[in-house]
Design an enzyme around this catalytic site. Structure first.
Site, PDB file in Angstrom:
ATOM      1  N   LYS A 185      35.525  39.251  48.614  1.00 56.15           N
ATOM      2  CA  LYS A 185      36.185  40.212  49.514  1.00 56.15           C
ATOM      3  C   LYS A 185      37.400  39.475  50.094  1.00 56.15           C
ATOM      4  O   LYS A 185      37.272  38.661  50.999  1.00 56.15           O
ATOM      5  CB  LYS A 185      35.216  40.621  50.633  1.00 56.15           C
ATOM      6  CG  LYS A 185      35.472  41.976  51.271  1.00 56.15           C
ATOM      7  CD  LYS A 185      36.820  42.168  51.935  1.00 56.15           C
ATOM      8  CE  LYS A 185      36.930  41.620  53.331  1.00 56.15           C
ATOM      9  NZ  LYS A 185      38.310  41.768  53.893  1.00 56.15           N
ATOM     10  N   GLU A 258      34.023  27.783  56.427  1.00 53.88           N
ATOM     11  CA  GLU A 258      35.252  26.975  56.518  1.00 53.88           C
ATOM     12  C   GLU A 258      36.114  27.659  57.558  1.00 53.88           C
ATOM     13  O   GLU A 258      36.682  28.731  57.302  1.00 53.88           O
ATOM     14  CB  GLU A 258      35.974  26.947  55.162  1.00 53.88           C
ATOM     15  CG  GLU A 258      35.125  26.430  54.003  1.00 53.88           C
ATOM     16  CD  GLU A 258      34.903  24.925  54.046  1.00 53.88           C
ATOM     17  OE1 GLU A 258      35.578  24.239  54.829  1.00 53.88           O
ATOM     18  OE2 GLU A 258      34.032  24.442  53.297  1.00 53.88           O
ATOM     19  N   CYS A 292      44.977  26.020  57.588  1.00 52.01           N
ATOM     20  CA  CYS A 292      43.875  25.584  58.461  1.00 52.01           C
ATOM     21  C   CYS A 292      43.932  24.100  58.751  1.00 52.01           C
ATOM     22  O   CYS A 292      43.495  23.652  59.802  1.00 52.01           O
ATOM     23  CB  CYS A 292      42.543  25.956  57.822  1.00 52.01           C
ATOM     24  SG  CYS A 292      42.345  25.276  56.169  1.00 52.01           S
TER      25      CYS A 292
HETATM   26  P1  NAP Z   1      39.431  36.228  59.821  1.00 46.53           P
HETATM   27  O1  NAP Z   1      40.029  37.258  60.672  1.00 46.53           O
HETATM   28  O2  NAP Z   1      38.242  35.505  60.310  1.00 46.53           O
HETATM   29  O3  NAP Z   1      39.153  36.926  58.405  1.00 46.53           O
HETATM   30  C1  NAP Z   1      38.672  36.224  57.295  1.00 46.53           C
HETATM   31  C2  NAP Z   1      37.978  37.173  56.355  1.00 46.53           C
HETATM   32  O4  NAP Z   1      36.787  37.655  56.987  1.00 46.53           O
HETATM   33  C3  NAP Z   1      38.794  38.428  56.027  1.00 46.53           C
HETATM   34  O5  NAP Z   1      38.566  38.786  54.693  1.00 46.53           O
HETATM   35  C4  NAP Z   1      38.204  39.444  56.987  1.00 46.53           C
HETATM   36  O6  NAP Z   1      38.410  40.788  56.615  1.00 46.53           O
HETATM   37  C5  NAP Z   1      36.749  39.070  56.931  1.00 46.53           C
HETATM   38  N1  NAP Z   1      35.930  39.581  58.044  1.00 46.53           N
HETATM   39  C6  NAP Z   1      36.327  40.004  59.257  1.00 46.53           C
HETATM   40  N2  NAP Z   1      35.257  40.399  60.001  1.00 46.53           N
HETATM   41  C7  NAP Z   1      34.171  40.197  59.228  1.00 46.53           C
HETATM   42  C8  NAP Z   1      32.781  40.397  59.412  1.00 46.53           C
HETATM   43  N3  NAP Z   1      32.275  40.871  60.554  1.00 46.53           N
HETATM   44  N4  NAP Z   1      31.950  40.100  58.402  1.00 46.53           N
HETATM   45  C9  NAP Z   1      32.409  39.598  57.251  1.00 46.53           C
HETATM   46  N5  NAP Z   1      33.727  39.384  56.999  1.00 46.53           N
HETATM   47  C10 NAP Z   1      34.595  39.674  57.985  1.00 46.53           C
HETATM   48  O7  NAP Z   1      40.506  35.082  59.474  1.00 46.53           O
HETATM   49  P2  NAP Z   1      42.025  35.266  59.039  1.00 46.53           P
HETATM   50  O8  NAP Z   1      42.822  35.703  60.206  1.00 46.53           O
HETATM   51  O9  NAP Z   1      42.070  36.066  57.781  1.00 46.53           O
HETATM   52  O10 NAP Z   1      42.396  33.758  58.629  1.00 46.53           O
HETATM   53  C11 NAP Z   1      42.880  32.820  59.522  1.00 46.53           C
HETATM   54  C12 NAP Z   1      41.778  31.876  59.968  1.00 46.53           C
HETATM   55  O11 NAP Z   1      41.153  31.280  58.825  1.00 46.53           O
HETATM   56  C13 NAP Z   1      42.307  30.717  60.781  1.00 46.53           C
HETATM   57  O12 NAP Z   1      41.459  30.491  61.873  1.00 46.53           O
HETATM   58  C14 NAP Z   1      42.253  29.537  59.814  1.00 46.53           C
HETATM   59  O13 NAP Z   1      42.155  28.286  60.443  1.00 46.53           O
HETATM   60  C15 NAP Z   1      41.042  29.878  59.017  1.00 46.53           C
HETATM   61  N6  NAP Z   1      41.057  29.202  57.723  1.00 46.53           N
HETATM   62  C16 NAP Z   1      40.185  28.167  57.513  1.00 46.53           C
HETATM   63  C17 NAP Z   1      40.218  27.465  56.316  1.00 46.53           C
HETATM   64  C18 NAP Z   1      39.297  26.300  56.074  1.00 46.53           C
HETATM   65  O14 NAP Z   1      39.215  25.848  54.941  1.00 46.53           O
HETATM   66  N7  NAP Z   1      38.616  25.766  57.077  1.00 46.53           N
HETATM   67  C19 NAP Z   1      41.129  27.826  55.320  1.00 46.53           C
HETATM   68  C20 NAP Z   1      41.993  28.885  55.580  1.00 46.53           C
HETATM   69  C21 NAP Z   1      41.955  29.564  56.775  1.00 46.53           C
HETATM   70  P3  NAP Z   1      39.767  41.556  57.038  1.00 46.53           P
HETATM   71  O15 NAP Z   1      40.577  41.516  55.855  1.00 46.53           O
HETATM   72  O16 NAP Z   1      39.369  42.932  57.418  1.00 46.53           O
HETATM   73  O17 NAP Z   1      40.365  40.824  58.194  1.00 46.53           O
END
Ligand code: NAP
Length: 523
Positions: A185, A258, A292
């Site tokens: 997803k 992650e 990230c």
């Molecule tokens: P996000 O808002 O947490 O969304 C990540 C994914 O989760 C999206 O596909 C989102 O869908 C989905 N999602 C949202 N609510 C959910 C739920 N209740 N259950 C299951 N899935 C759900 O993060 P983002 O804004 O896309 O990405 C930025 C964040 O990712 C930053 O905090 C960054 O640091 C972190 N990140 C971490 C890493 C790592 O390797 N540690 C790598 C890259 C990014 P939607 O499309 O609807 O939002």
């Protein structure tokens, strides 16, 4: 040139074909996908319902045993063909990833490198990771103990928008090689990169139902995937990660998380200043800081602070912030209005509480709706939002330190623990400092790529930055169930042989235990 005047390279007919290839039973609500360079909607994608996700997981579950029955060498060949296809089709992948994420082409190219590197690593190592292992038995010679690794079944991968090529597929490759089926997803903002990669995996020989992509909202499609999967690999923000962990935990489904970071870079007094400044430029502004493992906190020894800061500010001012579908621009756009709002509000909050902007600090609507200048701040203190919260933009706070112990304390003063870097001309000193930093990866004399691209080694977060690891053996074995099969060749380990009184048996066992403690082969 503002990109609204620049024709998008990605073919709109191809996007439309990809959108209509998302399997849904009926017509679903359509989610618009925007090109961040221009703010124009480029296509819509279906908002898959939980029923659509259940159906996809069901198909995956049916396809998985046949995929797992293939020899691992056959699965590895498919992944190596995928490696070649990614390199051959890189232009279209770059065009699509740029179109939907607004990143600079060089940042998208980094994703191609990463996908190929991870594919090569796991395709070449899967056989070894799946090899049954002999372990020490309960009794030497008498017990033959082996560990087998079985696929868990269906792995759900939930990915964010910041690295749409890398994060939709690199965690899926080891899962596939281990014999699982995978359902991905991707983020609502960037579904097309994942759909294109799905097509390349199919072309490479992965059966259609063994690797699927469902599009839609996290709250429905994401949550349904967590509910239905046998293992969840989640990449995204820490708050979402907590929800995913809670839901997976309620079902006793294993997961890896992650999550976010507030990553520190530490420049020791003996560092090569020029190299450290280059590292800071890469570490802070790659992907417009939406990485990230990017740095948002720089700690520089006071003896070199002025020179470092002066050079950092000059280099930052020289960065080419602009839209463009060719190599050239250094920094691209932010993903959208929410991200721009967070970055602006963190900078405004810091300025209102006394921080200084040395360069940048402004949105650039003349370049595109979500561009923000690479920004260097000083005088950031603890009560400011950007001191502790993840900004996820091209903004860095610089501070000096006077002792290495202080630098380590500053670096560790965060709820997060994802990535760090240490700059020094003395490798031993660098490793000593690195080991005291509470982060899952620490790079010496490099921003993030040394550790990230060492795909043989685990990568992930300590503290609120995550659970579990990707890459290396750890990033493969998490997609397997370990099964121990032990054959007792003579007698029983815990019961007296027939006819032997319990007391004799107990005595004999005590002698054995004492002897085994001393035998080097029985540890
Ligand atoms: P996000 O808002 O947490 O969304 C990540 C994914 O989760 C999206 O596909 C989102 O869908 C989905 N999602 C949202 N609510 C959910 C739920 N209740 N259950 C299951 N899935 C759900 O993060 P983002 O804004 O896309 O990405 C930025 C964040 O990712 C930053 O905090 C960054 O640091 C972190 N990140 C971490 C890493 C790592 O390797 N540690 C790598 C890259 C990014 P939607 O499309 O609807 O939002």
């Amino acid at each position: 040139m503002a990109l609204s005047k620049l024709p998008a390279r990605a073919d709109s007919a191809a996007l439309s074909r990809l959108a209509s290839s998302v399997p849904t039973d009926e017509t679903r609500e359509e989610i618009p996908v925007e090109a961040p360079y221009s703010g124009i909607n480029i296509q819509t994608i279906p908002a898959s319902t939980s029923a659509d996700v259940s159906a996809a997981v069901e198909r995956a579950r049916e396809a998985q045993p046949a995929w797992a029955d293939r020899p691992v060498s056959e699965r590895a060949e498919a992944v190596l063909r995928f490696h070649d296809l990614v390199l051959d089709e890189r232009r279209e992948l770059l065009d699509v990833a740029q179109l939907e994420s607004g990143k600079a082409r060089i940042d998208a190219f980094e994703e191609i490198l990463d996908v190929a590197t991870t594919a090569r690593h796991y395709a070449h190592r899967a056989d070894e990771y799946l090899e049954p292992e002999r372990r020490k038995g309960a009794f030497p010679v008498l017990t033959d103990t082996r560990v087998y690794r079985h696929p868990v079944g269906v792995v759900g991968v939930i990915s964010p928008w910041n690295y749409p090529l890398t994060l939709s597929v690199t965690d899926a490759l080891p899962a596939l090689l281990a014999g699982n089926a995978v359902v991905v997803k991707p983020a609502e903002e960037t579904p097309f990169s994942a759909l294109l990669l799905r097509d390349l995996l199919r072309e490479a020989g992965v059966p259609n139902d063994s690797f699927q992509v469902v599009t839609g909202r996290g709250s429905e499609a994401g949550a349904a995937l967590v509910e239905e999967s046998d293992f969840v690999c989640f990449t995204g923000g820490t708050e979402t990660g907590r929800k995913v962990a809670e839901q997976a935990g309620a079902n006793l489904t294993d997961c890896s998380l992650e999550l976010g970071g507030k990553n520190p870079m530490v420049v020791l007094p003996d560092a090569d200043i020029g190299k450290a400044v280059s590292g800071a430029i890469q570490g802070c502004f790659t992907n417009a800081g939406q990485l990230c493992i990017a740095f948002e906190r720089l700690y520089v020894h006071e003896s070199i602070y002025d020179e470092f800061l002066d050079r950092l500010v000059r280099r930052t001012r020289g960065l080419d912030l602009s839209p463009g579908y060719d190599f050239g621009p250094d920094v691209g756009s932010l993903i959208g209005s929410d991200q721009l709002e967070t970055v602006e509000s963190h900078v405004e909050d810091a300025l209102s509480k006394g921080a200084d902007v040395l360069t940048g600090g402004r949105a650039r609507p003349d370049l595109g709706p979500y561009f923000f200048e690479p920004t260097v701040l000083t005088g950031v203190s603890d009560e400011m939002e950007l001191a502790r919260e993840e900004t996820f933009g091209p903004v860095v706070a610089v501070e000096s330190f006077d002792s290495v112990a202080d630098a380590i304390e500053l670096a560790n003063d965060s709820e997060y623990g994802l990535n760090a870097s240490v700059w020094t001309e003395d490798g031993d000193r660098g490793r000593k400092v690195a080991r005291q930093i509470e982060c899952g990866t620490v790079n010496i004399n490099d921003a993030y790529a040394a550790a990230w691209a060492s795909v043989d080694a685990p990568m992930g977060g300590m503290k609120d930055s995550g659970l579990g690891r990707r890459h290396g053996r750890e990033g493969f074995e998490k997609y397997t169930e370990a099964q121990t099969v032990a054959e007792q060749r003579a007698g029983s380990v815990t019961a007296p042989p027939e006819g032997v009184p319990d007391g004799w048996y107990a005595k004999a066992m005590l002698v054995s235990l004492r002897a085994m403690k001393r035998l080097p082969g029985v540890r």
